[in-house]
Design a protein around this motif. Structure first.
Motif, PDB file in Angstrom:
ATOM      1  N   ASN A 142       0.790  -1.188  -0.216  1.00 45.66           N
ATOM      2  CA  ASN A 142       0.144  -0.068  -0.069  1.00 45.66           C
ATOM      3  C   ASN A 142       0.855   1.330  -0.110  1.00 45.66           C
ATOM      4  O   ASN A 142       0.318   2.449   0.100  1.00 45.66           O
ATOM      5  CB  ASN A 142      -1.020   0.130   1.135  1.00 45.66           C
ATOM      6  CG  ASN A 142      -2.044  -0.918   1.115  1.00 45.66           C
ATOM      7  OD1 ASN A 142      -2.456  -1.327  -0.028  1.00 45.66           O
ATOM      8  ND2 ASN A 142      -2.564  -1.501   2.323  1.00 45.66           N
ATOM      9  N   LYS A 143       2.183   1.237  -0.150  1.00 44.14           N
ATOM     10  CA  LYS A 143       3.015   2.128  -0.134  1.00 44.14           C
ATOM     11  C   LYS A 143       3.780   2.582  -1.539  1.00 44.14           C
ATOM     12  O   LYS A 143       4.483   3.441  -1.433  1.00 44.14           O
ATOM     13  CB  LYS A 143       3.925   2.115   0.973  1.00 44.14           C
ATOM     14  CG  LYS A 143       3.458   1.739   2.206  1.00 44.14           C
ATOM     15  CD  LYS A 143       2.688   2.497   3.006  1.00 44.14           C
ATOM     16  CE  LYS A 143       1.945   2.217   4.216  1.00 44.14           C
ATOM     17  NZ  LYS A 143       2.839   2.231   5.325  1.00 44.14           N
ATOM     18  N   ASN A 308       7.883   2.065   4.446  1.00 46.11           N
ATOM     19  CA  ASN A 308       6.668   1.670   5.034  1.00 46.11           C
ATOM     20  C   ASN A 308       6.259   2.878   6.019  1.00 46.11           C
ATOM     21  O   ASN A 308       4.936   2.797   6.216  1.00 46.11           O
ATOM     22  CB  ASN A 308       6.902   0.646   5.851  1.00 46.11           C
ATOM     23  CG  ASN A 308       6.572  -0.696   5.243  1.00 46.11           C
ATOM     24  OD1 ASN A 308       5.372  -0.890   4.722  1.00 46.11           O
ATOM     25  ND2 ASN A 308       7.293  -1.779   5.210  1.00 46.11           N
ATOM     26  N   HIS A 309       6.888   4.066   5.995  1.00 46.98           N
ATOM     27  CA  HIS A 309       6.592   5.152   7.022  1.00 46.98           C
ATOM     28  C   HIS A 309       5.856   6.069   5.661  1.00 46.98           C
ATOM     29  O   HIS A 309       5.132   6.950   6.294  1.00 46.98           O
ATOM     30  CB  HIS A 309       7.633   6.108   7.483  1.00 46.98           C
ATOM     31  CG  HIS A 309       7.949   5.210   8.746  1.00 46.98           C
ATOM     32  ND1 HIS A 309       8.923   4.600   8.788  1.00 46.98           N
ATOM     33  CD2 HIS A 309       7.473   5.454   9.830  1.00 46.98           C
ATOM     34  CE1 HIS A 309       9.217   4.023  10.128  1.00 46.98           C
ATOM     35  NE2 HIS A 309       8.205   4.566  10.795  1.00 46.98           N
ATOM     36  N   ILE A 310       5.738   5.616   4.466  1.00 46.95           N
ATOM     37  CA  ILE A 310       4.974   6.742   3.639  1.00 46.95           C
ATOM     38  C   ILE A 310       3.445   6.499   3.966  1.00 46.95           C
ATOM     39  O   ILE A 310       2.999   5.282   4.311  1.00 46.95           O
ATOM     40  CB  ILE A 310       5.025   6.103   2.094  1.00 46.95           C
ATOM     41  CG1 ILE A 310       6.547   6.327   1.635  1.00 46.95           C
ATOM     42  CG2 ILE A 310       4.217   6.916   1.137  1.00 46.95           C
ATOM     43  CD1 ILE A 310       6.876   5.825   0.441  1.00 46.95           C
ATOM     44  N   ILE A 311       2.795   7.525   3.988  1.00 49.81           N
ATOM     45  CA  ILE A 311       1.055   7.608   4.401  1.00 49.81           C
ATOM     46  C   ILE A 311       0.498   8.266   3.118  1.00 49.81           C
ATOM     47  O   ILE A 311       0.107   9.411   3.361  1.00 49.81           O
ATOM     48  CB  ILE A 311       0.902   8.139   5.763  1.00 49.81           C
ATOM     49  CG1 ILE A 311       1.832   7.776   6.929  1.00 49.81           C
ATOM     50  CG2 ILE A 311      -0.552   7.971   6.222  1.00 49.81           C
ATOM     51  CD1 ILE A 311       1.496   8.341   8.382  1.00 49.81           C
ATOM     52  N   PRO A 312      -0.080   7.353   2.225  1.00 45.98           N
ATOM     53  CA  PRO A 312      -0.613   7.856   1.263  1.00 45.98           C
ATOM     54  C   PRO A 312      -2.138   8.127   1.659  1.00 45.98           C
ATOM     55  O   PRO A 312      -2.675   7.303   2.656  1.00 45.98           O
ATOM     56  CB  PRO A 312      -0.829   6.824   0.055  1.00 45.98           C
ATOM     57  CG  PRO A 312      -0.429   5.316   1.095  1.00 45.98           C
ATOM     58  CD  PRO A 312       0.329   5.905   2.195  1.00 45.98           C
ATOM     59  N   ALA A 316      -2.782   2.009  -2.905  1.00 46.39           N
ATOM     60  CA  ALA A 316      -2.548   1.730  -4.297  1.00 46.39           C
ATOM     61  C   ALA A 316      -3.807   0.833  -4.956  1.00 46.39           C
ATOM     62  O   ALA A 316      -4.257   1.179  -6.021  1.00 46.39           O
ATOM     63  CB  ALA A 316      -1.294   1.075  -4.702  1.00 46.39           C
ATOM     64  N   SER A 317      -4.003  -0.357  -4.195  1.00 49.04           N
ATOM     65  CA  SER A 317      -5.028  -0.944  -4.758  1.00 49.04           C
ATOM     66  C   SER A 317      -6.441  -0.315  -4.721  1.00 49.04           C
ATOM     67  O   SER A 317      -7.213  -0.596  -5.720  1.00 49.04           O
ATOM     68  CB  SER A 317      -5.058  -2.420  -4.029  1.00 49.04           C
ATOM     69  OG  SER A 317      -5.577  -2.003  -2.538  1.00 49.04           O
ATOM     70  N   LEU A 504      -2.932  -0.453   6.683  1.00 48.30           N
ATOM     71  CA  LEU A 504      -2.610  -1.993   6.324  1.00 48.30           C
ATOM     72  C   LEU A 504      -3.870  -2.665   6.184  1.00 48.30           C
ATOM     73  O   LEU A 504      -3.886  -3.492   5.457  1.00 48.30           O
ATOM     74  CB  LEU A 504      -1.921  -2.284   7.804  1.00 48.30           C
ATOM     75  CG  LEU A 504      -1.674  -3.745   7.836  1.00 48.30           C
ATOM     76  CD1 LEU A 504      -0.676  -4.040   6.827  1.00 48.30           C
ATOM     77  CD2 LEU A 504      -1.085  -4.056   9.233  1.00 48.30           C
ATOM     78  N   ASP A 505      -4.849  -2.275   7.177  1.00 49.82           N
ATOM     79  CA  ASP A 505      -6.263  -2.893   7.001  1.00 49.82           C
ATOM     80  C   ASP A 505      -7.464  -2.213   7.461  1.00 49.82           C
ATOM     81  O   ASP A 505      -7.931  -2.241   8.765  1.00 49.82           O
ATOM     82  CB  ASP A 505      -6.066  -4.216   8.067  1.00 49.82           C
ATOM     83  CG  ASP A 505      -7.245  -5.311   7.674  1.00 49.82           C
ATOM     84  OD1 ASP A 505      -8.368  -4.876   7.193  1.00 49.82           O
ATOM     85  OD2 ASP A 505      -6.872  -6.629   7.941  1.00 49.82           O
TER      86      ASP A 505
END
Length: 529
Positions: A142-143, A308-312, A316-317, A504-505
């Protein structure tokens, strides 16, 4: 102290594109060969005499061939020899019916079927440190925005981003109707899932180069929104050099002046546990300059942990599914006389049925659309996302009068962000009552909940909390560890953890009462005087 290139990517919340080479598969797949090793093993399959391979290498060297030219010539020779040996029944490939495999009648090269068999036998390296790296690598789903790879194997799509990314293994698919430029893997040299797609011989590369412009166009499309991180490549890889040369030739002077901030090469150096960052200029065989930022390391775990610290704002999905739904709606609307407008939550995308009736897209100012359709339909998760990321910009008064007009006292929702600036909300007695029942930490975290958390460890050090949370898979249990120790950490630390869990979820977070209480605690501390 100057910020690292990865820190700047994180700060800008830009999801990078990963350009992945064989070095990554070699790191994680036991016995994975380099190109020369693959060719040497291929020659052994036809003739075990080592001089058989060395004779052709010597011939290429005397002809002044580059490493790339030598490898493609050798691949061409071995394909011819291998196929001849196979059709003469001198060697066998254990794929399909050994006496009369179907793929023979389909015109598939026996040598490429050998390669399929070769790579399918490779297994994940069981070294504990590498397994831990792969686990962190998986969290990047997701990043990052997309993956471009020249690898034949299926490590990325089978072990890292399993079931999360759409895979394309033919160049003509790069701009197909099914490609949305997000959450996708582009296997530009083919995949062992389709032997015909493999690019290895001189003819294969000639065909590849004739349509290379499609790859460049795709890179330009992706580059417009994302930096590109190269991993698992050597600077001497002539094929990659040519792709980059063509790519740079399409950029404007302004884009070229800042290219090193968008071209990041992760270079492997055994035993180097730091992330040694430097600016350098590469020179291709044709003398073209490539300014890059290079990170020299053997510490890929830290690379993954940093990314993994990127917070979009959206994973992406979900972006891909949004684009997919929009395209379907547009396609249907073109041929439809009537249409109905709907508001769709990001997490409802997978459940939309657009086959039974035509739909329309509403385009305009968000507040205007919301005011007409109503704030009352907003899903809970949108409110939690707004508290965590401050990205929805909802009208506070409308939220208090419409969204919270009949809020039950037992509901877990953060409301103080909106109450703080809303006007004329005295008429909403239910909201005011709700606020009075949740205006302290002890009210958000009552005795019965504290009792549930009693067995969890007391933790006061942030890194230890993260380590403990990583030991459990369940989102509610992760959030419970944070909730138990929430007084020991800053709001910024609490928010970072909650954002990571949410991305994450998202669905599990919305089912977790512990997670909701953590976010309500953030809202209380930040917005209640």
């Amino acid at each position: 102290m100057a910020k690292s290139i990865l820190d700047r990517i994180i700060e800008k919340r830009k999801m990078p594109v990963l350009f992945i080479g064989s070095g990554i598969s070699k790191r994680y797949l036991y016995g994975f060969p380099d190109w020369q090793g693959l060719l040497r093993d291929s020659f052994k399959a036809v003739n075990p005499d080592p001089y058989y391979y060395s004779r052709y290498v010597d011939q290429c060297t005397r002809e002044g061939c580059s490493t790339f030219e030598t490898n493609t010539k050798l691949a061409t020779i071995i394909e011819n020899d291998f196929n001849a040996a196979f059709y003469s029944r001198k060697i066998n490939i254990k794929i399909g019916n050994s006496k009369n495999p179907k793929w023979v009648n389909q015109g598939v090269s026996p040598y490429k079927m050998f390669l399929v068999s070769y790579f399918k036998k490779l297994r994940i390296n069981s070294d504990a440190s590498l397994v831990k790296e792969i686990e962190s690598f998986r969290l990047l789903k997701n990043k990052i925005s997309a993956v471009i790879t020249t690898n034949y194997d299926t490590f990325i799509e089978s072990e890292v981003f399993k079931n999360d990314y759409q895979v394309f293994c033919h160049q003509n698919e790069l701009f197909s109707a099914d490609s949305y430029n997000i959450a996708e893997i582009y296997k530009i040299h083919g995949s062992i899932l389709d032997a015909k797609s493999l690019v290895i011989t001189e003819k294969d590369y000639t065909d590849f180069n004739s349509s290379r412009k499609l790859i460049i166009a795709k890179m330009l499309t992706l580059f417009a929104e994302s930096p590109i991180i190269f991993m698992g490549y050597s600077f001497t890889d002539e094929n990659i050099q040519r792709i980059i040369e063509d790519f740079l030739g399409c950029l404007t002077p302004k884009e070229l002046s800042n290219i090193s901030n968008h071209f990041i090469f992760v270079s492997y150096k055994k035993g180097e546990m730091r992330l040694r960052e430097t600016k350098r200029t590469l020179f291709t065989a044709n003398g073209v300059e490539i300014p890059i930022t290079e990170i020299i390391t053997d510490n890929y775990l830290t690379i993954y942990e940093k990314l993994n610290h990127i917070i979009p704002g959206i994973s992406a999905s979900k972006i891909r599914e949004t684009r997919k739904i929009v395209k379907k709606i547009v396609d249907q609307s073109i041929t439809s006389d009537t249409a109905e407008s709907i508001i769709v939550g990001i997490d409802d995308l997978d459940n939309i049925d657009i086959s039974s009736k035509p739909l329309a897209i509403a385009i305009g100012y968000r507040d205007t659309i919301l005011n007409k359709v109503g704030y009352g339909i907003l899903a809970d998760e949108m409110i939690f996302e707004d508290i965590l990321m401050d990205n929805k910009h909802f009208d506070a008064t409308e939220m208090c009068l419409e969204r919270f007009k009949s809020i039950p006292s037992t509901r877990l929702l953060p409301v103080f962000k909106y109450l703080k600036t809303a006007e004329n909300v005295d008429s909403n007695t239910k909201l005011l009552t709700y606020a009075s029942l949740h205006d302290t930490k002890d009210k958000i975290l009552p005795g019965n909940i504290k009792k549930q958390l009693n067995a969890l460890p007391q933790i006061t050090i942030y890194d230890e909390l993260l380590k403990e949370m990583n030991q459990v898979a369940d989102i509610n249990k992760k959030a419970g560890l944070l909730l138990k120790n929430i007084d020991s950490f800053t709001i910024l630390q609490i928010r970072d953890i909650c954002c990571d869990l949410f991305i994450l979820d998202r669905e599990s977070c919305m089912k977790s009462t512990h997670f909701k209480r953590c976010v309500m605690y953030i809202d209380l501390k930040e917005n209640y005087a």
